[in-house]
Enzyme design. Structure first.
Site, short mmCIF file in Angstrom:
data_model
loop_
_atom_site.label_atom_id
_atom_site.label_comp_id
_atom_site.label_asym_id
_atom_site.label_seq_id
_atom_site.Cartn_x
_atom_site.Cartn_y
_atom_site.Cartn_z
N GLY A 130 -23.40 4.69 0.47
CA GLY A 130 -22.47 5.14 -0.33
C GLY A 130 -22.99 4.98 -1.69
O GLY A 130 -23.37 3.86 -2.14
N LYS B 211 0.93 -1.31 0.16
CA LYS B 211 -0.19 0.01 0.18
C LYS B 211 1.05 1.42 0.02
O LYS B 211 1.88 1.27 0.64
CB LYS B 211 -0.95 0.02 1.37
CG LYS B 211 -2.00 1.02 0.95
CD LYS B 211 -3.15 0.08 0.16
CE LYS B 211 -4.42 0.76 0.25
NZ LYS B 211 -5.54 0.07 -0.72
N GLY C 46 -20.79 5.99 -4.58
CA GLY C 46 -19.61 6.23 -5.49
C GLY C 46 -19.52 5.06 -6.11
O GLY C 46 -20.36 4.38 -6.60
N ASN C 47 -18.13 4.69 -6.54
CA ASN C 47 -17.74 3.79 -7.59
C ASN C 47 -18.34 2.29 -7.01
O ASN C 47 -18.94 1.63 -7.56
CB ASN C 47 -16.32 3.71 -7.61
CG ASN C 47 -16.00 2.39 -8.64
OD1 ASN C 47 -15.78 1.38 -8.07
ND2 ASN C 47 -15.76 2.84 -9.83
N ASP D 68 -6.20 4.16 -5.31
CA ASP D 68 -6.88 3.89 -4.18
C ASP D 68 -8.01 5.33 -4.03
O ASP D 68 -7.95 5.87 -4.77
CB ASP D 68 -5.77 3.62 -3.11
CG ASP D 68 -6.64 3.24 -1.69
OD1 ASP D 68 -7.09 2.03 -1.79
OD2 ASP D 68 -6.46 3.93 -0.88
N GLY E 112 -20.47 1.78 -4.23
CA GLY E 112 -21.85 1.51 -3.86
C GLY E 112 -22.84 1.70 -4.99
O GLY E 112 -23.80 0.88 -5.24
P1 NAD Z 1 -15.74 6.96 -3.60
O1 NAD Z 1 -15.18 7.94 -3.38
O2 NAD Z 1 -16.14 6.70 -5.43
O3 NAD Z 1 -17.53 6.89 -3.15
C1 NAD Z 1 -17.70 7.18 -1.87
C2 NAD Z 1 -19.19 7.48 -1.73
O4 NAD Z 1 -19.57 7.54 -0.07
C3 NAD Z 1 -19.72 8.73 -2.42
O5 NAD Z 1 -21.00 8.35 -2.64
C4 NAD Z 1 -19.66 9.67 -1.22
O6 NAD Z 1 -20.87 10.64 -1.17
C5 NAD Z 1 -20.21 8.67 0.12
N1 NAD Z 1 -20.05 9.11 1.53
C6 NAD Z 1 -18.91 9.84 1.93
N2 NAD Z 1 -19.17 10.16 2.96
C7 NAD Z 1 -20.18 9.56 3.48
C8 NAD Z 1 -20.83 9.16 4.67
N3 NAD Z 1 -20.69 9.94 5.71
N4 NAD Z 1 -21.87 8.75 4.92
C9 NAD Z 1 -22.58 7.94 3.53
N5 NAD Z 1 -21.76 8.02 2.24
C10 NAD Z 1 -20.95 8.65 2.32
O7 NAD Z 1 -15.21 5.67 -3.07
P2 NAD Z 1 -15.13 4.15 -3.51
O8 NAD Z 1 -14.20 3.82 -4.49
O9 NAD Z 1 -16.71 3.72 -3.93
O10 NAD Z 1 -15.02 3.50 -2.22
C11 NAD Z 1 -15.78 2.97 -1.01
C12 NAD Z 1 -15.21 2.36 -0.21
O11 NAD Z 1 -14.92 0.92 -0.87
C13 NAD Z 1 -13.78 2.76 0.41
O12 NAD Z 1 -13.97 2.12 1.73
C14 NAD Z 1 -12.86 2.06 -0.34
O13 NAD Z 1 -11.60 1.88 0.45
C15 NAD Z 1 -13.49 0.71 -0.65
N6 NAD Z 1 -13.07 -0.06 -1.90
C16 NAD Z 1 -12.96 0.54 -3.17
C17 NAD Z 1 -12.60 -0.21 -3.98
C18 NAD Z 1 -12.63 0.32 -5.44
O14 NAD Z 1 -12.31 -0.39 -6.26
N7 NAD Z 1 -12.92 1.50 -5.66
C19 NAD Z 1 -12.09 -1.42 -3.98
C20 NAD Z 1 -11.93 -2.08 -2.56
C21 NAD Z 1 -12.67 -1.44 -1.63
#
Ligand code: NAD
Length: 412
Positions: free
Chosen positions: A221, A110, A223-224, A150, A226
């Protein structure tokens, strides 16, 4: 700053405690446990970068390389003002477990740069990204350590990093980074991979629990992770009744179409203003649903709110969304917790597929990528499920046991 440091320390201690507990249950000796806990390498670099106004600024950066028994180190690089050394080490440790759970030929790595990307121009971020590679160039590479995006890093940042790496080395090396744009050797299907992989695991779980009739889903969530989880779960027949982003969410017991919610948001609407009942992020966690999916942040379920969960399954799509206390409470109350190291391993799995394609110089169709992803996710789920049932232990413990068995068997 002290607070951030202690958060990072707490995260590291809890990852190490989980490994120690599992390893002790498996009756491993103290030296083997130490080898599972201590990172093999830890690289720290101060990045001095010229800002747009001509002044120089220094950013702390790290690359932790935890355990390479199964293969080269693999893991993202995050840009965050509160990133600290212990947090980077904790995340590298969890990557060793996640890669082993998914059966990937990787160890855990990491990286992190203490920077607030919101406070910098694109040109400054590019210079910081390139400087990170300059400092780390001799400790990364396709057979050594393969970084990826990340938190706050994306395909564009990776394109600068891989370009810098190739310029310094003087040859092309598409497998030295993953999460690249498709035009630079990225894989089709990478964007949706984490959500898609999660849905494959959920389908496999529902099949095992067919008597439970698991149907309704709430996703925190958007984002990507959710959004694609909600979209793909809806497509395969789950009823997504609630979604939320940082500003709150919407609940409709008749079901929502995540694509329509996304369109509404794109046109400037708030997720919480979408037709239905407005819910706060805290209320979403206690909705009467079958499956609760925290897919945003760490530590959202803790000792104060775990007792309010009404779901039968908590599906960890975010990294570390449950504190240790919440995890213990839910497990004691027979709520199934599908651990992050399994549920969200679809992202690193397609990173692996990107790496294989880059090494071979041969690229697959999206269907081929998705079918390999499914095979990997279902195989990983089956191994953990089997152990969890046979030994009557929660899936998280089973996942750590499966991972540690694989790592130890490859340690010489
Ligand atoms: P992202 O930045 O694309 O999305 C995050 C989402 O969470 C957004 O919709 C944001 O509005 C929302 N959010 C932020 N604060 C919040 C709160 N207090 N309550 C509710 N929602 C809230 O991030 P992502 O890539 O979707 O990552 C989300 C999680 O998944 C993280 O823990 C990340 O480490 C994990 N993750 C991501 C991947 C990946 O491929 N992107 C892989 C493994 C794990």
């Amino acid at each position: 700053m002290e607070d951030t440091k202690s958060q990072g320390k707490k995260m590291l201690e809890s990852a190490q405690a989980l490994i120690r507990r599992t390893a002790e249950n498996m009756k491993l000796d103290e030296d083997t446990i130490r080898r599972l806990i201590e990172p093999e390498f830890f690289h720290e670099a101060s990045l001095t970068v010229t800002m747009d106004d001509g002044k120089k600024k220094v950013f702390k950066s790290w690359r932790a390389q935890h355990n390479s028994a199964l293969g080269p180190y693999k893991g993202g690089v995050r840009f965050h003002p509160e990133t600290v050394r212990d947090e980077v080490q904790a995340l590298a440790t969890l990557m060793s477990i996640k890669c082993a759970v998914a059966g990937l030929p990787y160890g855990g790595g990491k990286g992190g740069i203490a920077i607030d990307p919101k406070k910098h121009s694109k040109a400054e971020i590019e210079r910081v990204s390139r400087m990170f590679v300059k400092k780390m160039v001799n400790v990364i590479g396709e057979n050594l350590d393969v970084p990826a995006p990340d938190v706050n890093t994306n395909a564009e940042i990776i394109s600068w990093m891989v370009d810098e790496y190739q310029n310094i080395k003087g040859y092309k090396s598409p497998a030295s980074f993953t999460g690249k744009p498709v035009s630079m050797g990225g894989s089709l299907g990478r964007t949706e991979a984490t959500g898609r992989g999660g849905v494959f695991v959920l389908q496999a779980l529902v099949e095992k629990l067919s008597k439970e009739k698991l149907k309704t889903v709430a996703v925190q969530g958007f984002g990507n992770v959710g959004y694609f989880f909600a979209k793909l779960a809806h497509e395969v027949g789950f009823k997504v009744v609630a979604v939320s982003d940082s500003r709150g969410g919407v609940y409709d017991e008749k079901g929502l179409d995540p694509v329509a919610v996304k369109e509404f948001k794109k046109k400037g609407g708030q997720v919480s203003d979408y037709p239905g009942k407005k819910v706060t992020n805290e209320e979403l966690l206690s909705l009467p649903v079958d499956i609760l999916v925290p897919a945003a942040l760490e530590n959202v379920l803790h000792e104060k709110n775990a007792s309010k969960v009404r779901a039968k399954v908590v599906f960890e799509m975010a990294n570390g969304p449950l504190t240790q206390e919440a995890y213990e409470y839910l497990s004691k109350n027979n709520i199934i917790v599908v651990p992050d190291v399994l549920a969200n391993s679809g992202g690193v799995t397609v990173s692996y597929l990107e790496w294989v394609q880059g090494k071979a110089g041969y690229w697959w169709s999206e269907e081929e990528v998705n079918s390999r992803l499914k095979e990997t996710m279902v195989r990983a789920f089956e191994a953990i499920w089997k152990k969890s049932v046979a030994e009557k232990i929660p899936m998280k413990q089973a996942a750590f046991e499966v991972a540690i068995e694989k790592i130890v068997s490859a340690m010489v």
